[in-house]
Design an enzyme around this catalytic site. Structure first.
Site, PDB file in Angstrom:
ATOM      1  N   LEU A   2       0.811  -1.215   0.000  1.00 35.65           N
ATOM      2  CA  LEU A   2       0.000   0.000   0.000  1.00 35.65           C
ATOM      3  C   LEU A   2       0.843   1.262   0.000  1.00 35.65           C
ATOM      4  O   LEU A   2       0.367   2.330  -0.386  1.00 35.65           O
ATOM      5  CB  LEU A   2      -0.924   0.013   1.224  1.00 35.65           C
ATOM      6  CG  LEU A   2      -2.016  -1.051   1.261  1.00 35.65           C
ATOM      7  CD1 LEU A   2      -2.835  -0.917   2.530  1.00 35.65           C
ATOM      8  CD2 LEU A   2      -2.918  -0.938   0.040  1.00 35.65           C
ATOM      9  N   GLY A   3       2.076   1.178   0.473  1.00 36.07           N
ATOM     10  CA  GLY A   3       2.914   2.363   0.499  1.00 36.07           C
ATOM     11  C   GLY A   3       3.997   2.246   1.534  1.00 36.07           C
ATOM     12  O   GLY A   3       4.110   1.256   2.262  1.00 36.07           O
ATOM     13  N   ASP A  30      -3.395  13.295  16.667  1.00 34.50           N
ATOM     14  CA  ASP A  30      -3.122  13.538  15.239  1.00 34.50           C
ATOM     15  C   ASP A  30      -4.397  13.381  14.415  1.00 34.50           C
ATOM     16  O   ASP A  30      -4.428  12.653  13.415  1.00 34.50           O
ATOM     17  CB  ASP A  30      -2.037  12.582  14.742  1.00 34.50           C
ATOM     18  CG  ASP A  30      -1.396  13.076  13.447  1.00 34.50           C
ATOM     19  OD1 ASP A  30      -1.569  14.270  13.118  1.00 34.50           O
ATOM     20  OD2 ASP A  30      -0.734  12.278  12.765  1.00 34.50           O
ATOM     21  N   GLY A  49       8.160   6.903   6.737  1.00 37.27           N
ATOM     22  CA  GLY A  49       9.284   6.890   7.650  1.00 37.27           C
ATOM     23  C   GLY A  49       9.216   5.735   8.622  1.00 37.27           C
ATOM     24  O   GLY A  49      10.234   5.273   9.108  1.00 37.27           O
ATOM     25  N   PHE A  50       8.018   5.250   8.896  1.00 38.68           N
ATOM     26  CA  PHE A  50       7.884   4.178   9.886  1.00 38.68           C
ATOM     27  C   PHE A  50       8.161   2.808   9.292  1.00 38.68           C
ATOM     28  O   PHE A  50       8.392   1.855  10.012  1.00 38.68           O
ATOM     29  CB  PHE A  50       6.471   4.184  10.475  1.00 38.68           C
ATOM     30  CG  PHE A  50       5.391   3.959   9.444  1.00 38.68           C
ATOM     31  CD1 PHE A  50       5.028   2.685   9.084  1.00 38.68           C
ATOM     32  CD2 PHE A  50       4.763   5.046   8.839  1.00 38.68           C
ATOM     33  CE1 PHE A  50       4.044   2.480   8.138  1.00 38.68           C
ATOM     34  CE2 PHE A  50       3.784   4.835   7.897  1.00 38.68           C
ATOM     35  CZ  PHE A  50       3.414   3.563   7.538  1.00 38.68           C
ATOM     36  N   GLY A  51       8.132   2.670   7.984  1.00 43.92           N
ATOM     37  CA  GLY A  51       8.316   1.369   7.365  1.00 43.92           C
ATOM     38  C   GLY A  51       7.402   1.214   6.175  1.00 43.92           C
ATOM     39  O   GLY A  51       7.226   2.155   5.391  1.00 43.92           O
ATOM     40  N   THR A  82       3.530  -0.535   4.505  1.00 46.13           N
ATOM     41  CA  THR A  82       2.179  -1.010   4.786  1.00 46.13           C
ATOM     42  C   THR A  82       1.740  -1.915   3.652  1.00 46.13           C
ATOM     43  O   THR A  82       1.946  -1.597   2.469  1.00 46.13           O
ATOM     44  CB  THR A  82       1.202   0.168   4.920  1.00 46.13           C
ATOM     45  OG1 THR A  82       1.674   1.056   5.926  1.00 46.13           O
ATOM     46  CG2 THR A  82      -0.188  -0.322   5.305  1.00 46.13           C
TER      47      THR A  82
END
Length: 732
Positions: free
Chosen positions: A477-478, A601, A481-483, A485
């Site tokens: 899916l994309g 957020d 910065g976190f990794g 998906t």
């Protein structure tokens, strides 16, 4: 750099956690079932102890009194011997007076005459009458402290009916039942027929309708069956059901039958048509003559005497038998015990479901009151058809079940809130330790800060080995910065449902950093696991660690983000859209804030419109962010204290977020929807700091006031709870 490095803690990871959808449904069903069965057993046990019987009988009396009045029974004529008769005309109840009365009535050709007057051992009563077989007399059984009253000597026992009736317990002594048949060991009053039953049977026999008893011992007149009361029937528990008893379906005393007095008959002031071919019942209503009167359900009415004369009681019995056979008038029926048990359990089950669905006490109170009203309406409607179904046990089952489930869910919520508060404290502690590690350059060499660029991170390919032995990657899916998906199929659940896999890569690999990061993700996962119980928050299905990389498995919400619905200036959304959007998101925030969790957020890309049911789903509950490479987009800076620019309020950027910080962000989304202007493009008032936006939109004063209060610069001036906003929106 710390604020940028904390970005990656957006989603939790840790040990394997199986999907909870099945267990959650199972838990829900278990709570509903166990509570409803337990409460039903309690109510039934209390009912068996007869503690509910007085309440049920009072409800029965009230429904009987509220029954629409029927037309008088034109087959019956009551000849009353009143106090006025005896005083004014100086009549005495000698056999001469009674014979004179009988002779007058016989001249008008009645079908049956019931003589409800005690003339014990009188051998001159109705002597030399050509139709003496059509005259029924009475006697009284002996009982504790009372001798029997024999019938007249010249009446065959077949023309005698006993006068005895059965009242309820000693507390109210109300007569609600008809005693049709009984056995006596008396020497002279040896009849087995009640007076009211015998005159009705003889009346119908003249019309060719015979009585009999079925093989089961039930009394039958023609084709009509009159089932007898048992020890546990309807609202009665452990009833003394000796003899043959049925529930007495009273007519209103004011419309029982035509009535005349002794004086009127003897003076010839009675229309012969009132007597011809009728059942004529003669009896005394004088207070100083036996057998007196009885309390009935109608005794509570202000326009009725405290006691109904025994003459009227037997007229009620006779009228009930005759009108049931000839007119199809309903008997008072009731269900077998096992059906009543299912009925009570059904209302208990409904109570648990209502309490589980509406856990807000005030809202539940309104729903419960409406449901109780519906129960009363159903019971009254059934009673109008002759059905006596349990109202008090059902109402108690409904209310007690709701209270039990509400108490249980409140306890669970409090317990869950305490768990979340504890996990948040652990989060803060872990974050503080991570900050210390990042700032301490002597503890970890700079070379250890090797942030692997996301675009170069190895990607899981479709068809690779199953993650954790069950999750098969189907689509990327994309990346961020976190990794990365992914979409995946859970191969161990029926139908291989789609889920979302988030692969998280810690920015540093040293032991101390990983140890603290692991604690941080454990705490975060516990929070998400609790929040995922809300139907507008994605459910946490599993989380695990593999090769110092962390994976989060979440429920897949198919749909589009709210950002796709937010328009440009020339095509802004209307107020109804904004109000509905606010309500849906506020309902989620109400749940989240009850657990003392701040989202931090809230923005359009973190709100998804579910394609299946059109509901808004709030995603991305990462209260803490894992370290992120320093080359990410500056507009998406976020830590526990920092949100997205334009949506996050000032106190959040200052590192002191509050529950009303989420309210500020949602208010900005509402303003964006109604103006078409992104929050970053709006300017604050130089004096107040509040956002200036009203002149850019056409909006009602009520909605504008709500939005203004949501986005006040200072947090103390804002709404302090989502509930308060929902109440103001409902007033609109």
């Amino acid at each position: 750099m710390i604020s940028r490095l904390l970005k990656k803690l957006r989603v939790p990871f840790v040990k394997v956690q199986d999907s909870r959808e099945t267990s959650k449904n199972k838990s829900w069903l278990q709570i509903i079932f166990v509570t409803s069965v337990g409460v039903t057993a309690l109510i039934w046990g209390v009912r068996e102890l007869k503690w509910l019987e007085p309440w049920e009988l009072r409800v029965y009396d009230q429904m009987l009194r509220s029954h629409p009045a029927e037309a008088p029974d034109r087959r019956i004529l009551l000849v009353k011997i009143t106090d006025e008769d005896l005083k004014r005309d100086k009549w005495t109840l000698s056999h001469r007076t009674i014979n004179q009365l009988l002779k007058k009535i016989e001249s008008y050709q009645p079908r049956i005459v019931g003589l409800y007057i005690f003339q014990p051992e009188d051998n001159n009563l109705a002597t030399n009458f050509p139709n003496q077989d059509n005259i029924i007399s009475t006697c009284l059984f002996s009982s504790l402290g009372r001798d029997e009253i024999p019938p007249p000597l010249n009446f065959p026992i077949d023309n005698v009916g006993f006068s005895d009736v059965v009242a309820d317990n000693e507390d109210d002594q109300i007569l609600r039942r008809s005693l049709l048949f009984a056995y006596s060991t008396d020497k002279k009053c040896t009849t087995s027929f009640a007076f009211g039953a015998l005159i009705a049977i003889d009346y119908l026999q003249k019309q060719g309708i015979e009585y009999q008893f079925t093989k089961k011992g039930d009394f039958q007149l023609g084709k009509t069956l009159f089932p007898r009361l048992r020890a546990n029937s309807a609202g009665y528990q452990h009833l003394d059901a000796d003899g043959y008893q049925i529930l007495l379906n009273f007519r209103h005393p004011n419309s029982l039958a035509d009535q005349v007095t002794l004086s009127q008959v003897l003076s010839g002031r009675v229309n012969p048509n009132l007597v011809k071919d009728r059942l004529v019942i003669i009896g005394t209503t004088a207070a100083n003559l036996p057998p007196g009167g009885f309390y009935t359900p109608y005794s509570a009415l202000p326009d009725q005497p405290a006691k109904m004369p025994a003459l009227f009681i037997h007229a009620q019995i006779a009228s009930q038998l005759i009108s049931t056979v000839l007119d199809g008038r309903s008997l008072i029926w009731y269900w077998p015990n096992w059906v009543e048990l299912i009925w009570v359990w059904g209302w208990s089950l409904l109570g648990t479901i209502l309490a589980w669905r509406w856990q807000n006490p005030l809202l539940l109170l309104v729903v419960e009151a409406t449901t109780l009203f519906s129960l009363v309406v159903i019971c009254v409607a059934l009673f109008l058809q002759g059905g006596w179904v349990p109202l008090i046990p059902s109402a108690l089952a409904l209310v007690i079940s709701s209270i039990c489930v509400l108490a249980y869910t409140s306890y669970q919520n409090q317990r869950q809130t305490q768990v979340i508060i504890l996990q948040v404290e652990k989060q803060q502690e872990a974050i503080a330790q991570l900050n210390v590690l990042l700032e301490d350059k002597t503890a970890v060499p700079d070379s250890s800060l090797d942030f692997p660029p996301t675009v170069d991170s190895p990607e899981i390919k479709s068809g690779d080995l199953l993650l954790s032995g069950r999750y098969k990657i189907s689509k990327s899916l994309g990346a961020g910065g976190f990794g990365r998906t992914y979409l995946a199929q859970d191969t161990q659940r029926p139908g291989n449902p789609t889920c979302v896999v988030k692969k998280l890569m810690p920015a540093r690999q040293d032991t101390r950093f990983l140890q603290i990061a692991r604690r941080l993700f454990n705490s975060e996962a516990e929070i998400l696991q609790s929040l995922g119980k809300h139907h507008q928050i994605p459910e946490l299905l599993a989380y695990f660690e593999d090769g110092q990389e962390f994976y989060l498995i979440q429920q897949y919400i198919e749909g589009h983000t709210l950002s796709e619905e937010l328009p440009p200036v020339q095509n802004v959304q209307n107020e109804l859209f904004v109000m509905e959007m606010l309500k849906q998101v506020l309902e989620v925030l109400e749940f989240v804030h009850q657990h003392r969790v701040i989202h931090r957020d809230i923005k359009p890309t973190n709100i998804i419109r579910c394609a299946q049911d059109n509901r808004l789903v709030l995603i991305d509950f990462g209260a803490v962010k894992l370290m992120q490479p320093p080359n990410i987009d500056q507009t998406e800076l976020a830590t526990v204290a920092i949100g997205t620019r334009g949506y996050a309020p000032p106190e959040q950027f200052a590192g002191n977020p509050r529950l009303c910080s989420d309210i500020y962000a949602l208010g900005m989304i509402g303003i964006q929807a109604i103006t078409g202007i992104a929050p970053q493009e709006l300017y604050p008032d130089a004096e107040t700091g509040n956002v200036i936006w009203r002149q850019t939109a056409e909006v009602s004063e009520e909605l504008a006031a709500i939005l203004d209060k949501m986005v006040c610069y200072h947090f103390s001036d804002r709404y302090q709870s989502a509930t308060a906003i929902l109440q103001d929106l409902k007033r609109m």
